[in-house]
Design a protein around this motif. Structure first.
Motif, mmCIF file in Angstrom:
data_model
loop_
_atom_site.group_PDB
_atom_site.id
_atom_site.type_symbol
_atom_site.label_atom_id
_atom_site.label_comp_id
_atom_site.label_asym_id
_atom_site.label_seq_id
_atom_site.Cartn_x
_atom_site.Cartn_y
_atom_site.Cartn_z
ATOM 1 N N HIS A 197 0.835 -1.204 0.000
ATOM 2 C CA HIS A 197 0.000 0.000 0.000
ATOM 3 C C HIS A 197 0.869 1.253 0.000
ATOM 4 O O HIS A 197 0.620 2.200 -0.757
ATOM 5 N N SER A 234 -11.188 -1.235 -7.498
ATOM 6 C CA SER A 234 -12.296 -1.999 -6.928
ATOM 7 C C SER A 234 -12.646 -3.234 -7.758
ATOM 8 O O SER A 234 -12.675 -4.344 -7.245
ATOM 9 N N THR A 287 -8.154 0.270 -3.112
ATOM 10 C CA THR A 287 -9.321 1.053 -3.557
ATOM 11 C C THR A 287 -9.275 2.489 -3.053
ATOM 12 O O THR A 287 -9.892 3.363 -3.636
ATOM 13 N N ASP A 288 -8.547 2.710 -1.927
ATOM 14 C CA ASP A 288 -8.466 4.082 -1.436
ATOM 15 C C ASP A 288 -7.432 4.890 -2.228
ATOM 16 O O ASP A 288 -7.384 6.105 -2.120
ATOM 17 N N THR A 331 1.090 4.043 -3.012
ATOM 18 C CA THR A 331 0.843 5.451 -2.733
ATOM 19 C C THR A 331 2.034 6.298 -3.175
ATOM 20 O O THR A 331 1.864 7.358 -3.788
#
Lengths: 307, 571
Positions: B35, B112, B105-106, B39
């Motif tokens: 993650h 998604s 998904t964030d 990012t």
């Protein structure tokens, strides 16, 4: 005999129209259309009619049975009844009513009920949306259909369709009432929901709209009623604005037939040529453009006649 | 690997796996850190990787020789940087028992559906995913089809029976896509599809309507799922070619190209020039054919009944050329590993020239008939609009991306298969709405005609298949002269070629957007894993975001303007 002859004539014409439309659309769209059954495919209509007549007469279990059966009959009956007041030629016609035009407007509104009821009684979401669209659309276009005809009534001084034809001996009403004529054609198209006003049954959106759940003979009634409707609006356009049966050399009934056929062809051409506006655009067009135009036309006509 | 260390190496000191990936820098990342790395690559790095191009997985349990860390399954992220014109592939090793990685998904809304697909196909859980349901398989399905222990054929699965109770249970399960509306007196739930004239195939969209206004739209896909990726693992490298035609079934040979380019990259085959130009010519013919179908059906969706007939007639002319060259029409299966199946027939140039002379007048007429029609414009302008940033966020490629003003075309940016030898422009439009997408496609047909003309005028001579032992089927001439050639020929035809172990990715500018094939070879006669990244999948995912607040009629406009093919969504 006369009513029966006219009834048969109208239904035959509407049946022929199904064939004519399919052939004309095919011609404009670079294809053949029905050309296998009988000479030039003329018997295609008969074959289709036999097929529809012999299909199972099915009512969906979730539908409101009484209204579901009533709706197509209502549409068909009102469309046919309107022809009672249409003056085909001198001496040819069912009744000569002194409120003929009002009778036609009343029948058109009744026909709209049939469509709305069909949408409601089917108890299906697509039908419901089609019925709702139909209700809104017909309300909008009823509003100025009557107004668009007021100019004609003022000039002829009568609601009697025969009187209106006779009043056009000097000049067809399309000349002084060109605005009325155009608005009437638009309102007429909307009343019989033909493309570009076919939103109640917009195929790509609502499958078949208000008659999604119908099949067999009941569907055939909607189907034939649509073509009877085209014939009716075409005949009335001829009667109200193009002098009805009036014309040189040829017998009156032929003139009436030719003028009606011209408008029928025009409606079919529109179907081949135009896309469909969106529901709200159509409503906006009706209320914001057509209604003020009809009112202005009425105002100007009234002012000129009075002065 | 490029000279200065990749920023990901500088920042995370991750281990780079260079030997396995041929053209995409690949890095192994711990599940715990993925993650953070994603990012970083999307938001923090200079010239960021802003598009999540693909997200998939590989069941590695049957690998014979796999370089890299030991693992049972691998989750693969494929990011695309438009600024760098560069990709990066991130791999996460996970166990086969209860595999899980944190959701992305964030970071990307488009993650998604990809994560749902990986969950559906591999059983990898994405912690924190708001709606982790099956997406392609029915909700009642047992097992995860792309796992190696899941049967590939119906005959391995026992007799299929559908008694009433099961049929009812299946139907009831379909309701999971519906949602109890919070305000049930105002909101009407409408199932648009799976059978509906406006959806262009078996697509179901669950609509929450307020009157005719769309409060929410939830596409339910998978009705056209045929397990193309699973089939790829059973077919030989050669016999999989016809399956690719049917992914975007309007694109025909355009689908074959990325697959074969990837296979050829693995095998180290250089395709002769004549074959390259034949491929490009056929691809552009198919682009025109596909766009003509879109043009006609789009107009028909908006109620114009006639254009579709004219356009299908013209498409027929394109198909006559395709038929003269390939013998088949929509799905010719014509490209081969190392070239094309046969040389062009006599008189082909006359046919193509005639087509190029015929089309401009027709396109101009369609412009007057459709694009300039005021009702058409009123129905399409401002409908389903999005910005370039949104498009990248959602993984939109192709005309849908160029309609926002960004001139990104894989044929220009990453010239593949010989496109660098052709002169053509990249049409763009600014508004990003349905009309802009239409404008771009119409302009693309003109550019395709330009390319085809150049193909006819400068068709090189020479062979149409590479002289390479892995070219399939191998040239026959020498097979009956010496035993080595005969053996190679026999093996190539009976087993199929053995493609060297490794990984290759190739993405092309297909008719609907970017179509990419990510192939993993284990040095066998069939692929170990075939990942098909299709453009329609992310485009369909974006549908709710651009249709909320509009009318049902607008939804039909948007569906038409996206130009998707359901087989391209579901594979």
């Amino acid at each position: 005999m006369m009513p029966l002859a006219i009834l048969l004539g109208v239904v035959t014409f509407a049946g022929g129209l199904v064939w004519a439309e399919r052939r004309l659309l095919a011609l404009w769209q670079d294809r053949y259309g029905p050309n296998r059954v009988g000479p030039f495919g003329l018997l295609q209509v008969v074959a289709d009619a036999i097929k529809l007549l012999t299909k199972e007469d099915w009512v969906p279990p979730f539908a409101d049975r009484a209204l579901f059966v009533l709706a197509p009959a209502l549409v068909m009956v009102t469309a046919l009844l309107s022809f009672a007041v249409v003056p085909v030629a001198p001496g040819i016609g069912v009744v000569g009513s002194n409120v003929g035009l009002l009778f036609f407007l009343a029948m058109t509104s009744m026909g709209a009920w049939g469509v709305v009821l069909a949408g409601w009684a089917s108890n299906s979401k697509y039908s419901l949306l089609g019925g709702l669209r139909s209700a809104a659309q017909l309300l909008t276009y009823e509003a100025f259909m009557g107004l668009s005809l007021c100019g004609v009534v003022i000039l002829a001084g009568s609601f009697d369709l025969r009187e209106i034809v006779l009043a056009q001996r000097r000049v067809w009403f399309v000349v002084p009432q060109i605005v009325g004529c155009l608005t009437f054609l638009v309102a007429g198209l909307a009343a019989i929901h033909r493309l570009p006003f076919d939103l109640p049954e917009a195929e790509a959106e609502l499958v078949a709209g208000y008659h999604s759940e119908y099949s067999g003979m009941k569907f055939a009634m909607f189907f034939v009623a649509e073509y009877v409707g085209i014939t009716l609006i075409s005949a009335l356009s001829a009667v109200l604005f193009f002098g009805g049966w009036l014309g040189p050399v040829l017998p009156p009934i032929v003139w009436f037939f030719l003028k009606t056929s011209f408008f029928v062809g025009f409606f079919i051409l529109l179907r081949a040529a135009l896309p469909r506006p969106r529901f709200d655009q159509l409503m906006a067009f009706g209320w914001k453009v057509m209604l003020p135009v009809s009112l202005a036309n009425l105002l100007v006509t009234g002012a000129i006649v009075l002065s | 690997m490029e000279a200065p260390a990749h920023p990901i190496v500088q920042r995370f000191a991750a281990r780079a796996v260079a030997d396995e990936a041929r053209d995409v820098p690949t890095f192994w990342i711990d599940a715990a850190r993925i993650h953070e790395v994603l990012t970083f690559l999307k938001d923090e790095v200079e010239r960021p990787y802003r598009m999540l191009y693909d997200l998939t997985a590989i069941d590695e349990r049957m690998r014979r020789a796999a370089p890299g860390p030991p693992r049972e399954m691998t989750v693969v992220y494929h990011l695309l940087s438009l600024e760098r014109n560069q990709d990066v592939r991130l791999k996460v090793a996970v166990p086969s028992e209860a595999p899980a990685v944190p959701t992305a998904t964030d970071i990307w809304p488009s993650a998604s559906w990809y994560e749902r697909e990986v969950w559906d196909m591999f059983g990898v859980k994405f912690d924190g995913h708001p709606d982790l349901r099956r997406i392609l398989m029915p909700p009642t399905w047992r097992g995860h089809p792309l796992r190696k222990d899941h049967p590939a054929r119906a005959t391995e699965m026992g007799v299929f029976e559908l008694p009433d109770e099961r049929a009812q249970a299946e139907e009831e399960a379909m309701r999971s896509a519906e949602r109890e509306p919070t305000d049930s007196t105002r909101i009407l739930t409408l199932n648009l599809g799976p059978q509906h004239p406006g959806t262009h195939g078996v697509l179901r969209i669950v609509l929450d309507l307020d009157g005719e206004r769309i409060v929410d739209a939830r596409p339910d896909i998978g009705f056209h799922h045929r397990g193309a990726e699973k089939m790829g693992e059973r077919q030989s490298w050669h016999t999989f070619i016809p399956y690719t035609d049917r992914i975007d079934y309007l694109g025909g040979v355009v689908n074959e190209l990325p697959y074969l380019l990837a296979v050829e990259a693995l095998a180290g085959i250089e395709v002769p020039d004549r074959a390259k130009v034949i491929r490009i010519m056929l691809c552009e013919l198919f682009r025109i054919a596909s766009h003509l179908v879109w043009y006609g059906t789009f107009a028909q969706d908006l109620g114009a009944l006639s254009p579709v007939f004219y356009m299908f007639t013209d498409r027929e002319r394109a198909f006559q050329i395709v038929e003269a060259i390939c013998g088949a029409r929509m799905h010719p299966g014509w490209f081969r590993i190392g070239g094309v199946a046969q040389d062009l027939p006599r008189g082909w140039d006359g046919l193509v020239r005639e087509f190029c002379e015929h089309m401009p007048d027709r396109l101009r007429e369609y412009d007057r008939m459709v694009m300039k029609n005021p009702i058409f414009q009123a129905r399409t302008r401002g409908i389903g609009a999005y910005t370039t940033a949104q498009a990248i966020e959602w993984g939109v490629t192709g005309p849908g991306l160029r309609a926002t003003g960004l001139g990104w075309d894989f044929r220009k940016k990453r010239p593949y298969g010989g496109y660098d030898h052709f002169e053509f422009d990249i049409p763009t439009a600014a508004a990003g709405d349905s009309y802009a997408r239409a404008e771009v496609r119409v302009a693309e047909m003109w550019q395709s005609l330009r390319i085809i003309e150049q193909c006819v005028n400068d068709m090189p001579g020479g062979p149409v298949k590479a002289d390479h032992p892995l070219a399939t089927p191998p040239p026959k001439e020498r097979a009956l002269h010496d035993i080595e050639a005969l053996i190679t020929h026999f093996l190539g035809v009976s087993w199929g070629p053995v493609i060297p172990a490794g990984e290759a990715f190739c993405g092309v500018e297909a008719t609907k957007g970017s179509n990419g094939y990510y192939l993993v070879s284990d040095g066998d006669v069939h692929p170990y894993r075939v990942r098909i990244r299709t453009p329609s999948f992310p485009h369909m995912q974006m549908l709710p975001a651009i249709s909320r607040g509009l009318m049902v009629s607008d939804l039909v406009t948007i569906l038409g303007s996206i130009d998707f093919v359901l087989a391209d969504v579901d594979r």
